[in-house]
Design a protein around this motif. Structure first.
Motif, PDB file in Angstrom:
ATOM      1  N   LEU A  18       6.086  -3.208   1.771  1.00  0.00           N
ATOM      2  CA  LEU A  18       7.446  -3.725   1.640  1.00  0.00           C
ATOM      3  C   LEU A  18       7.416  -5.212   1.929  1.00  0.00           C
ATOM      4  N   ASP A  19       7.686  -5.999   0.885  1.00  0.00           N
ATOM      5  CA  ASP A  19       7.703  -7.465   1.028  1.00  0.00           C
ATOM      6  C   ASP A  19       6.402  -7.994   1.615  1.00  0.00           C
ATOM      7  N   GLY A  20       5.282  -7.447   1.156  1.00  0.00           N
ATOM      8  CA  GLY A  20       3.994  -7.935   1.578  1.00  0.00           C
ATOM      9  C   GLY A  20       3.520  -7.438   2.926  1.00  0.00           C
ATOM     10  N   ARG A  21       4.269  -6.552   3.552  1.00  0.00           N
ATOM     11  CA  ARG A  21       3.896  -5.971   4.836  1.00  0.00           C
ATOM     12  C   ARG A  21       3.851  -4.451   4.699  1.00  0.00           C
ATOM     13  N   ILE A  22       3.369  -3.780   5.722  1.00  0.00           N
ATOM     14  CA  ILE A  22       3.255  -2.319   5.688  1.00  0.00           C
ATOM     15  C   ILE A  22       4.206  -1.713   6.707  1.00  0.00           C
ATOM     16  N   VAL A  23       4.966  -0.724   6.253  1.00  0.00           N
ATOM     17  CA  VAL A  23       5.827   0.031   7.148  1.00  0.00           C
ATOM     18  C   VAL A  23       5.248   1.437   7.314  1.00  0.00           C
ATOM     19  N   ASN A  24       5.384   1.971   8.509  1.00  0.00           N
ATOM     20  CA  ASN A  24       4.936   3.325   8.819  1.00  0.00           C
ATOM     21  C   ASN A  24       6.083   4.273   8.486  1.00  0.00           C
ATOM     22  N   ILE A  25       5.994   4.925   7.335  1.00  0.00           N
ATOM     23  CA  ILE A  25       7.074   5.783   6.857  1.00  0.00           C
ATOM     24  C   ILE A  25       7.213   7.022   7.731  1.00  0.00           C
ATOM     25  N   THR A  26       6.106   7.547   8.201  1.00  0.00           N
ATOM     26  CA  THR A  26       6.154   8.726   9.062  1.00  0.00           C
ATOM     27  C   THR A  26       6.941   8.424  10.334  1.00  0.00           C
ATOM     28  N   GLN A  27       6.656   7.279  10.942  1.00  0.00           N
ATOM     29  CA  GLN A  27       7.359   6.897  12.154  1.00  0.00           C
ATOM     30  C   GLN A  27       8.823   6.573  11.864  1.00  0.00           C
ATOM     31  N   ALA A  28       9.076   5.930  10.729  1.00  0.00           N
ATOM     32  CA  ALA A  28      10.452   5.608  10.358  1.00  0.00           C
ATOM     33  C   ALA A  28      11.284   6.870  10.205  1.00  0.00           C
ATOM     34  N   GLY A  29      10.690   7.899   9.608  1.00  0.00           N
ATOM     35  CA  GLY A  29      11.425   9.152   9.466  1.00  0.00           C
ATOM     36  C   GLY A  29      11.807   9.732  10.809  1.00  0.00           C
ATOM     37  N   ALA A  30      10.871   9.659  11.767  1.00  0.00           N
ATOM     38  CA  ALA A  30      11.180  10.151  13.112  1.00  0.00           C
ATOM     39  C   ALA A  30      12.289   9.319  13.747  1.00  0.00           C
ATOM     40  N   ASN A  31      12.246   8.005  13.544  1.00  0.00           N
ATOM     41  CA  ASN A  31      13.275   7.132  14.124  1.00  0.00           C
ATOM     42  C   ASN A  31      14.649   7.419  13.543  1.00  0.00           C
ATOM     43  N   PHE A  32      14.684   7.719  12.260  1.00  0.00           N
ATOM     44  CA  PHE A  32      15.950   7.981  11.568  1.00  0.00           C
ATOM     45  C   PHE A  32      16.383   9.441  11.676  1.00  0.00           C
ATOM     46  N   ASP A  33      15.568  10.277  12.328  1.00  0.00           N
ATOM     47  CA  ASP A  33      15.816  11.711  12.387  1.00  0.00           C
ATOM     48  C   ASP A  33      15.940  12.287  10.975  1.00  0.00           C
ATOM     49  N   MET A  34      15.017  11.859  10.109  1.00  0.00           N
ATOM     50  CA  MET A  34      14.966  12.314   8.721  1.00  0.00           C
ATOM     51  C   MET A  34      13.608  12.949   8.447  1.00  0.00           C
ATOM     52  N   PRO A  35      13.540  13.938   7.589  1.00  0.00           N
ATOM     53  CA  PRO A  35      12.233  14.519   7.245  1.00  0.00           C
ATOM     54  C   PRO A  35      11.369  13.479   6.537  1.00  0.00           C
ATOM     55  N   ALA A  36      10.122  13.398   6.936  1.00  0.00           N
ATOM     56  CA  ALA A  36       9.207  12.435   6.335  1.00  0.00           C
ATOM     57  C   ALA A  36       7.811  13.043   6.261  1.00  0.00           C
ATOM     58  N   PRO A  37       7.041  12.667   5.258  1.00  0.00           N
ATOM     59  CA  PRO A  37       5.668  13.177   5.164  1.00  0.00           C
ATOM     60  C   PRO A  37       4.840  12.750   6.368  1.00  0.00           C
ATOM     61  N   LEU A  38       3.955  13.620   6.791  1.00  0.00           N
ATOM     62  CA  LEU A  38       3.075  13.307   7.911  1.00  0.00           C
ATOM     63  C   LEU A  38       1.972  12.341   7.511  1.00  0.00           C
ATOM     64  N   ASP A  39       1.562  12.398   6.241  1.00  0.00           N
ATOM     65  CA  ASP A  39       0.532  11.506   5.723  1.00  0.00           C
ATOM     66  C   ASP A  39       0.564  11.608   4.200  1.00  0.00           C
ATOM     67  N   MET A  40      -0.387  10.954   3.533  1.00  0.00           N
ATOM     68  CA  MET A  40      -0.395  10.955   2.077  1.00  0.00           C
ATOM     69  C   MET A  40      -0.551  12.358   1.500  1.00  0.00           C
ATOM     70  N   ASP A  41      -1.433  13.157   2.082  1.00  0.00           N
ATOM     71  CA  ASP A  41      -1.652  14.512   1.567  1.00  0.00           C
ATOM     72  C   ASP A  41      -0.392  15.350   1.682  1.00  0.00           C
ATOM     73  N   ASP A  42       0.314  15.207   2.790  1.00  0.00           N
ATOM     74  CA  ASP A  42       1.559  15.945   2.977  1.00  0.00           C
ATOM     75  C   ASP A  42       2.576  15.544   1.927  1.00  0.00           C
ATOM     76  N   LEU A  43       2.660  14.247   1.652  1.00  0.00           N
ATOM     77  CA  LEU A  43       3.582  13.762   0.629  1.00  0.00           C
ATOM     78  C   LEU A  43       3.284  14.386  -0.730  1.00  0.00           C
ATOM     79  N   ILE A  44       2.033  14.307  -1.151  1.00  0.00           N
ATOM     80  CA  ILE A  44       1.680  14.729  -2.501  1.00  0.00           C
ATOM     81  C   ILE A  44       1.628  16.247  -2.631  1.00  0.00           C
ATOM     82  N   GLN A  45       1.078  16.917  -1.622  1.00  0.00           N
ATOM     83  CA  GLN A  45       0.840  18.350  -1.746  1.00  0.00           C
ATOM     84  C   GLN A  45       2.042  19.208  -1.393  1.00  0.00           C
TER      85      GLN A  45
END
Length: 294
Positions: A18-45
């Motif tokens: 995001l804008d040349g930086r990396i965000v931790n989507i897994t952690q963001a989901g926990a912060n937002f109390d939203m379901p988020a993939p645990l890692d890439m494999d979880d996302l895709i599979q």
């Protein structure tokens, strides 16, 4: 969207650029109390999303997510739990010619295994007890996003989650000692992949991408995926006609000319890769993948 598999304390996490930086989507989901993939494999599979960026956009819409510089990120192998690692050999005419190999009538397939997976800025420990002839092969890698079988060429790209840079690292002595060359492809760390999964919406034509390789800063390969014998659509349709493809499976599509194996000098005079060398693989729009040898 450019996605990454990150090494974090306690395991893995899904990252996004995001804008040349990396965000931790897994952690963001926990912060937002939203379901988020645990890692890439979880996302895709497990998420079964045809457009994987949609999940990321949901997590980013509220803003306020901590991010880090790309150079500070600890990348993991782009996927870690694929069912299959499928590879295509001799898929560029000039590469077949430089190795003295006849032009194949169909995509020559072989496999790597999960132990071979490696990551950006990773190390490859050379199996010097069994070989001395080590070589690079920069390749476009397809990561599948859907379960499929018997896919037409016209619909082939619809089953793709995204694309990545790969290095089909090879031990040429083991590869060529028998007619079955998987032994030269299957050592630990011999499938570096990443750093990014670039979702298919960001790569409208995978068969028109510049591909390059450097060894210790010296350019070795400079080609384009448009020069494949069997393009991405044909390979996907061919493989899916043989077996069922699962989400998270990956496909190495072959390397262009410029490998050490193809040098027109006696074999014992070729400057094979050795401990201490750095190999950088780059594909247009997909970034650079670097590995060091030890």
């Amino acid at each position: 969207m450019k996605l990454a598999n990150l090494r974090v304390e306690g395991g893995l996490a899904l990252g996004a650029e995001l804008d040349g930086r990396i965000v931790n989507i897994t952690q963001a989901g926990a912060n937002f109390d939203m379901p988020a993939p645990l890692d890439m494999d979880d996302l895709i599979q497990n998420y079964r999303a045809p457009d994987v960026s949609a999940i990321v956009n949901r997590l980013l819409q509220d803003g306020g997510i901590e991010s880090v510089e790309v150079r500070e990120a600890a990348f993991a192998p782009l996927v870690t739990r694929p069912q299959k690692i499928i590879c295509v050999g001799f898929n560029y005419r000039a590469h077949a010619a430089e190795t003295g190999t006849p032009i194949p009538k169909a995509p020559p397939l072989f496999s790597k295994f999960v132990n071979a997976l490696n990551h950006h800025d990773g190390d490859i420990e050379l199996p010097t007890l069994v070989d001395k002839e080590f070589d690079y092969e920069t390749e476009l890698v397809i990561v599948f996003g859907q379960k499929c079988k018997n896919v037409s060429k016209e619909n082939a790209l619809s089953v793709v989650a995204g694309y990545a840079v790969g290095n089909d690292f090879s031990a040429r002595g083991l590869q060529n000692i028998t007619t079955q060359f998987t032994a030269g492809k299957m050592s630990d760390g011999f499938a570096p992949l990443g750093p990014w999964l670039v979702t298919r919406d960001r790569v409208p034509e995978p068969n028109n991408l510049r591909l390059r390789t450097w060894v210790n800063g010296e350019i070795r390969q400079d080609s384009n995926t448009s020069e494949m014998i069997f393009d991405c659509r044909e390979i996907i349709s061919y493989v899916a006609g043989i077996m069922t493809i699962e989400p998270g499976d990956i496909l190495f599509t072959g390397t262009p000319p410029g490998v050490i194996w193809g040098q027109k000098v006696p074999r014992d005079e070729r400057q094979w890769l050795k401990a201490g060398d750095k190999v950088v693989s780059a594909i247009e729009g997909l970034s650079e993948l670097a590995v060091r040898l030890r």
